[in-house]
Scaffold this motif. Structure first.
Motif, PDB file in Angstrom:
ATOM      1  N   LYS A 165       0.582  -1.286   0.118  1.00 23.77           N
ATOM      2  CA  LYS A 165      -0.375   0.028  -0.182  1.00 23.77           C
ATOM      3  C   LYS A 165       0.812   1.005  -0.118  1.00 23.77           C
ATOM      4  CE  LYS A 165      -3.890   1.520   2.181  1.00 23.77           C
ATOM      5  NZ  LYS A 165      -4.997   1.455   2.910  1.00 23.77           N
ATOM      6  N   ASP A 166       2.576   1.284   0.724  1.00 22.08           N
ATOM      7  CA  ASP A 166       3.279   2.267   0.751  1.00 22.08           C
ATOM      8  C   ASP A 166       3.719   2.750  -0.885  1.00 22.08           C
ATOM      9  OD1 ASP A 166       2.193   3.150   3.148  1.00 22.08           O
ATOM     10  OD2 ASP A 166       3.355   1.609   4.486  1.00 22.08           O
ATOM     11  N   LYS A 167       3.405   1.919  -1.425  1.00 18.23           N
ATOM     12  CA  LYS A 167       4.790   1.766  -2.395  1.00 18.23           C
ATOM     13  C   LYS A 167       3.743   1.821  -3.753  1.00 18.23           C
ATOM     14  CE  LYS A 167       8.312  -0.808  -4.831  1.00 18.23           C
ATOM     15  NZ  LYS A 167       9.333  -2.110  -4.901  1.00 18.23           N
ATOM     16  N   TYR A 168       2.695   1.428  -3.654  1.00 20.26           N
ATOM     17  CA  TYR A 168       1.950   1.028  -4.507  1.00 20.26           C
ATOM     18  C   TYR A 168       0.931   1.666  -5.190  1.00 20.26           C
ATOM     19  CZ  TYR A 168       5.797  -2.673  -6.667  1.00 20.26           C
ATOM     20  OH  TYR A 168       6.894  -3.147  -6.493  1.00 20.26           O
ATOM     21  N   LYS A 169      -0.139   2.237  -2.947  1.00 19.05           N
ATOM     22  CA  LYS A 169      -1.234   2.567  -3.623  1.00 19.05           C
ATOM     23  C   LYS A 169      -2.103   1.541  -3.499  1.00 19.05           C
ATOM     24  CE  LYS A 169       1.091   6.399  -2.961  1.00 19.05           C
ATOM     25  NZ  LYS A 169       1.239   6.818  -1.564  1.00 19.05           N
ATOM     26  N   PHE A 170      -3.185   1.714  -4.770  1.00 24.10           N
ATOM     27  CA  PHE A 170      -4.551   0.383  -5.220  1.00 24.10           C
ATOM     28  C   PHE A 170      -4.152  -0.174  -5.984  1.00 24.10           C
ATOM     29  CE2 PHE A 170      -6.137   4.816  -2.649  1.00 24.10           C
ATOM     30  CZ  PHE A 170      -7.103   4.273  -1.792  1.00 24.10           C
ATOM     31  N   VAL A 171      -3.237  -1.097  -5.518  1.00 27.00           N
ATOM     32  CA  VAL A 171      -2.559  -2.702  -5.952  1.00 27.00           C
ATOM     33  C   VAL A 171      -3.101  -3.698  -5.684  1.00 27.00           C
ATOM     34  CG1 VAL A 171      -0.939  -3.648  -7.376  1.00 27.00           C
ATOM     35  CG2 VAL A 171      -1.418  -0.882  -7.749  1.00 27.00           C
ATOM     36  N   GLY A 172      -3.718  -4.919  -6.245  1.00 24.34           N
ATOM     37  CA  GLY A 172      -4.028  -5.249  -5.135  1.00 24.34           C
ATOM     38  C   GLY A 172      -3.038  -6.592  -5.735  1.00 24.34           C
ATOM     39  N   GLU A 173      -2.937  -7.872  -4.769  1.00 31.23           N
ATOM     40  CA  GLU A 173      -2.442  -9.143  -5.246  1.00 31.23           C
ATOM     41  C   GLU A 173      -3.667 -10.283  -5.163  1.00 31.23           C
ATOM     42  OE1 GLU A 173       0.923 -12.260  -3.671  1.00 31.23           O
ATOM     43  OE2 GLU A 173       1.166 -10.336  -2.453  1.00 31.23           O
ATOM     44  N   ILE A 174      -3.950 -11.009  -5.732  1.00 27.72           N
ATOM     45  CA  ILE A 174      -5.433 -11.598  -6.377  1.00 27.72           C
ATOM     46  C   ILE A 174      -4.790 -12.946  -5.305  1.00 27.72           C
ATOM     47  CG2 ILE A 174      -6.501 -13.413  -7.485  1.00 27.72           C
ATOM     48  CD1 ILE A 174      -6.069 -11.879  -9.726  1.00 27.72           C
ATOM     49  N   THR A 175      -5.084 -13.308  -3.971  1.00 28.98           N
ATOM     50  CA  THR A 175      -5.713 -14.038  -3.339  1.00 28.98           C
ATOM     51  C   THR A 175      -6.787 -15.273  -2.873  1.00 28.98           C
ATOM     52  OG1 THR A 175      -7.114 -13.513  -1.729  1.00 28.98           O
ATOM     53  CG2 THR A 175      -4.971 -12.993  -1.218  1.00 28.98           C
ATOM     54  N   SER A 176      -7.535 -14.717  -3.857  1.00 28.24           N
ATOM     55  CA  SER A 176      -9.295 -16.285  -3.820  1.00 28.24           C
ATOM     56  C   SER A 176      -9.005 -15.414  -5.650  1.00 28.24           C
ATOM     57  CB  SER A 176      -9.806 -16.331  -2.692  1.00 28.24           C
ATOM     58  OG  SER A 176      -9.995 -15.315  -2.658  1.00 28.24           O
ATOM     59  N   VAL A 177     -10.703 -16.524  -6.377  1.00 28.65           N
ATOM     60  CA  VAL A 177     -11.006 -16.764  -6.820  1.00 28.65           C
ATOM     61  C   VAL A 177     -12.030 -16.941  -7.385  1.00 28.65           C
ATOM     62  CG1 VAL A 177     -11.251 -16.989 -10.002  1.00 28.65           C
ATOM     63  CG2 VAL A 177      -8.970 -16.115  -8.999  1.00 28.65           C
ATOM     64  N   ASN A 178     -12.979 -16.266  -7.625  1.00 28.95           N
ATOM     65  CA  ASN A 178     -14.275 -17.052  -7.073  1.00 28.95           C
ATOM     66  C   ASN A 178     -14.477 -17.750  -8.686  1.00 28.95           C
ATOM     67  OD1 ASN A 178     -17.305 -17.402  -6.698  1.00 28.95           O
ATOM     68  ND2 ASN A 178     -17.989 -15.645  -6.785  1.00 28.95           N
ATOM     69  N   LYS A 179     -15.164 -19.135  -8.963  1.00 32.38           N
ATOM     70  CA  LYS A 179     -15.140 -19.269 -10.012  1.00 32.38           C
ATOM     71  C   LYS A 179     -16.808 -19.311 -10.429  1.00 32.38           C
ATOM     72  CE  LYS A 179     -14.369 -24.439  -9.609  1.00 32.38           C
ATOM     73  NZ  LYS A 179     -13.576 -25.833  -9.500  1.00 32.38           N
ATOM     74  N   GLU A 180     -17.383 -19.439  -9.563  1.00 31.09           N
ATOM     75  CA  GLU A 180     -18.670 -20.089  -9.853  1.00 31.09           C
ATOM     76  C   GLU A 180     -19.271 -18.688  -9.743  1.00 31.09           C
ATOM     77  OE1 GLU A 180     -22.399 -21.210  -9.681  1.00 31.09           O
ATOM     78  OE2 GLU A 180     -20.889 -22.127  -8.807  1.00 31.09           O
TER      79      GLU A 180
END
Length: 835
Positions: A165-180
């Protein structure tokens, strides 16, 4: 010789899945014909069936770059519509980088990056969200305009945490995928169109790179294809500027990453693709292609963009003593046409390798084997004398990997092909020159001086029609022999029919049907067999023999009146010329006098009618063909035209072998098979095992060790098993629960992939999804086998597979018809109602 770029080798449109496709069949056929314009009919049908062999959400994840949405939106929509019209459901994840940069510039915000990652502050995220929604709707509307249902999905699929958050701000790292959410979209008959925006568990939207989002989605869905659509249409060599056609990671990754031109974004992309494919089944691959050429990349062997796949590591050796002889013998027994046709002795051929100057290629799994004979002098041309591959090797592109290796190792090479070889076009594309004489063609590459090949051409022309040996010891002798390399495999049923036409005197297209005599027709299997013959388009019931029913009319045969008779062995001998096939439906130990009557007195071993025995009497006799067409190369042996005596497998044995064979090279210990059969399997003679009253609320185990089917399975599979049969209170059908210890760890999906590959194109074997357990009530009265379950234990080193089979049909009568059709040169499935 198979060196296909990708895909299985013998496929049909009949297996296409529609998955709620609203197009009519005629429309689908029109679209398929349009696809023929970019490739051959065979190629297109191969890939259609290949892509349709998995669940609809596992066909392809397609990542679309933002520039494609700007410059090639109509082309992209048209390409996706083509795929949907033939029953395929690609899952699209798109970016919007150029569009975002444009709006940021208008807003006076300068894009900023660290390590190639866009820094996304609150204002940038606000604009990004707007851009993604607009671009998503543009693609959805373009698809809907073409009549293709599509659903915009701007959130809810990817859950993420802050990357930094400090370096890239609102950039995410995916933790799960809702395939349903994706699967429900497909079930509704719509293409899922996803943005790469993610949310934290508490609802904060985060920006995620579209390439990474597509990769994470692919890790969960495990699709056959991951496609990156960009404006360049592939990866290009940084120094030569040439497009990279194929990258085989197992062979090339380490060296490729050391190349001076592989840096920055290119290096990152290749590394990400490598890491992704290492996680997925080996059958998955990544294509980098333009929207315009998507069809050619997906539906032709040559492709159009860059194909990245894991490949298989292949080893070289000049010493035959280094080979695993047992595994090599099994490969040749099941896949080498010369061995299957009886023209080559495995032992003699392997002995010859020890004394000759050859280069040998094989992979660790022994799914492929090739031999190149070195010339005896410097002016000679190396000769490819052996090239054998399993269906798994073809499907996973091992053949293509090997060809690239051979090209690196041998500057010149020659090989020979038969005129009917299905791979002839491929040979011409790879060869620099060729010479055809009679029914064979000599190919070569790397030969600049035609004078160099003149003597070989003379030898080839002089010996092409007469050679029989396959033990080629030099290039020159190879040309004299003009023997077709073993890898040139043909599976043409019409060719098999032609061979039988010459020997038996009729073809499958003949107006005269094959005449079948049935000995011992009183039992349940005999009745089912009569029903199948009654509906057979190319066969008729000539005689039906039963001592108990002698003189009565055969009620299950409706085409004409046939009455039961009580034929003796002498009667069969006297009717030798009036019957094309005798079926022995007698109890164990009874049919030998009848078999002897048919065989004895024949002009030669190949001059008596076909004999098919339903009992266990001949399942352990080498001179009888064991009739399980789906396994062990048996179908090819039938098609050689030399099969006159067939032992029909047992019902338990058929289901058990089909349920275990794809994993047999991974057995770490004894597989355990728990089998339950309906009481029709106990026959018609009264006994406690077929008494409904005794079976009510009951289950009867019997033959707790050394059951004859246990021995049968072990003999033909080459591995011992533990088998315990039971009788249940239902009438027909078998359930088999098989526990298999494994030498390596697998996921359930990887196990299922092995079964899908092993039975691809098999019309009488249906592989279910992971977790779907076949049930007896769904198989009773059906002519195929269902295999499912695929439950793996926590360690991943044991799997439980469940199979069901109708003991009277595929376990007996249906398989008998299948074997008769093959042996007589008829269509394999003639008279069999297909699933």
């Amino acid at each position: 010789m198979h060196a296909l770029r990708r895909g299985p080798q013998s496929l049909h449109l009949s297996g296409l899945r529609t998955y709620h496709n609203k197009s009519t069949i005629s429309e689908k056929e029109t679209i398929v014909k349009l696809l023929y314009n970019i490739g051959s009919r065979k190629e297109v049908e191969q890939y259609l069936r290949h892509f349709s062999s998995v669940e609809s959400h596992q066909f392809a994840v397609i990542k679309v770059g933002g520039a494609v949405l700007t410059d090639d939106l109509d082309t992209l929509a048209s390409s996706l519509t083509f795929l949907n019209r033939v029953g395929l459901y690609p899952i699209v994840v798109h970016g919007a980088g150029p569009q975002l940069n444009h709006l940021l510039e208008k807003a006076g915000i300068e894009p900023d990056y660290i390590d190639g990652i866009r820094i996304t502050d609150a204002k940038t995220l606000e604009i990004a969200r707007q851009v993604f929604q607009e671009e998503n709707l543009r693609l959805v509307e373009a698809l809907e305009k073409l009549g293709t249902r599509a659903r915009p999905i701007n959130g809810g699929v990817f859950t993420a945490k802050y990357l930094d958050k400090d370096k890239y701000k609102f950039v995410g790292e995916i933790t799960s995928v809702n395939k349903e959410l994706v699967e429900s979209c497909i079930r509704a008959g719509a293409l899922p169109i996803l943005t790469s925006l993610a949310e934290t568990p508490d609802g904060q939207i985060l920006n995620v790179n579209a390439d990474i989002a597509a990769g994470e989605l692919a890790r969960v869905l495990e699709p056959l294809k991951i496609v990156f659509i960009n404006e360049k249409g592939g990866l290009f060599h940084g120094e030569t500027g040439k497009k990279l056609d194929v990258i085989n990671l197992d062979e090339e990754y380490e060296d490729l990453m050391k190349e001076s031109w592989v840096r920055y974004g290119t290096k990152l992309k290749i590394r990400e693709i490598h890491d992704l494919l290492m996680h997925l089944p080996r059958s998955s691959s990544v294509s980098i292609i333009s929207a315009e050429h998507l069809h050619k990349e997906l539906f032709t062997h040559s492709g159009a963009g860059t194909l990245v796949r894991r490949g298989h590591r292949i080893t070289r050796s000049e010493n035959a003593a280094d080979l695993d002889v047992d595994r090599l013998r099994r490969l040749l027994q099941e896949n080498d046409p010369e061995v299957l046709g009886g023209s080559t002795s495995i032992a003699k051929y392997l002995d010859s390798l020890k004394s000759r100057n050859v280069q040998i290629y094989s992979d660790a799994a022994f799914d492929i084997f090739a031999v190149i004979a070195h010339p005896r002098d410097e002016r000679g041309i190396p000769f490819l004398e052996k090239f054998v591959a399993t269906k798994t090797a073809v499907l996973n592109n091992v053949t293509d990997n090997l060809w690239h290796m051979i090209k690196k190792d041998f500057a010149t090479l020659s090989w020979i092909s038969h005129k009917d070889d299905v791979n002839k076009t491929w040979y011409f594309e790879r060869a620099d020159g060729s010479f055809t004489h009679g029914d064979k063609t000599l190919f070569w590459y790397g030969v600049d001086d035609l004078d160099h090949v003149q003597s070989y051409l003379r030898h080839f022309r002089g010996g092409a029609a007469t050679a029989t040996t396959s033990n080629i010891v030099s290039a020159e002798e190879g040309f004299k022999a003009a023997k077709l390399p073993s890898g040139s495999r043909g599976f043409s049923s019409s060719a098999a029919a032609a061979r039988h036409t010459q020997t038996r005197g009729y073809a499958s297209t003949s107006a005269k049907p094959a005449r079948i005599g049935l000995i011992g027709a009183r039992g349940y299997t005999g009745r089912e067999l009569i029903k199948l013959i009654d509906a057979h388009p190319s066969a008729e019931l000539a005689y039906v023999s039963s001592r108990e029913l002698n003189g009565t009319s055969c009620e299950h045969y409706t085409r004409e009146e046939v009455r039961y008779s009580n034929l003796s062995p002498k009667d069969l001998a006297e009717r030798r010329g009036d019957v094309d096939c005798w079926v022995m439906a007698l109890p164990n130990g009874v049919c030998k006098p009848f078999v002897n009557a048919v065989v004895d007195g024949a002009d030669s071993p190949q001059r008596h009618p076909l004999i098919l025995d339903l009992s266990a009497d001949y399942r352990f006799i080498d001179s009888w063909q064991y009739g399980l067409p789906e396994l062990y190369g048996h179908r090819e042996r039938f098609q050689s035209g030399n099969i006159w005596k067939v032992a029909n497998p047992g019902c338990y044995a058929t289901g058990s072998q089909l349920a275990t064979a794809p994993l047999r090279k991974y057995f770490s210990a004894l597989p355990s098979i728990f089998g339950v059969s309906g009481y029709s399997g106990a026959g018609t003679a009264p006994s406690p095992k077929n008494d409904p009253k005794n079976l009510a609320d009951n289950l009867i185990p019997y033959a707790l060790t050394d059951h004859i089917h246990e021995k049968e399975i072990a003999r033909h599979m080459g591995n011992p098993v533990a088998f315990v049969p039971h009788v249940g209170q239902f009438f027909q059908g078998i359930s088999l629960t098989v526990s298999i210890p494994l030498t390596k760890t697998f996921t359930a999906e990887q196990v299922r992939d092995l079964y899908v590959e092993a039975y691809d194109g098999e019309k009488l074997v249906r592989v279910l999804a992971v977790g779907d357990i076949p049930e007896v009530k769904h198989i009773a009265g059906k002519h195929h086998v269902e295999i499912g379950g695929f439950k793996v234990n926590e360690k991943g080193d044991r799997v439980v597979v469940v199979a069901t089979i109708d003991n009277l049909l595929k376990g007996a009568a249906t398989q008998a018809i299948q074997n008769i059709n093959l042996a007589l040169g008829l269509d394999e499935y003639a008279g069999i109602p297909l699933p």
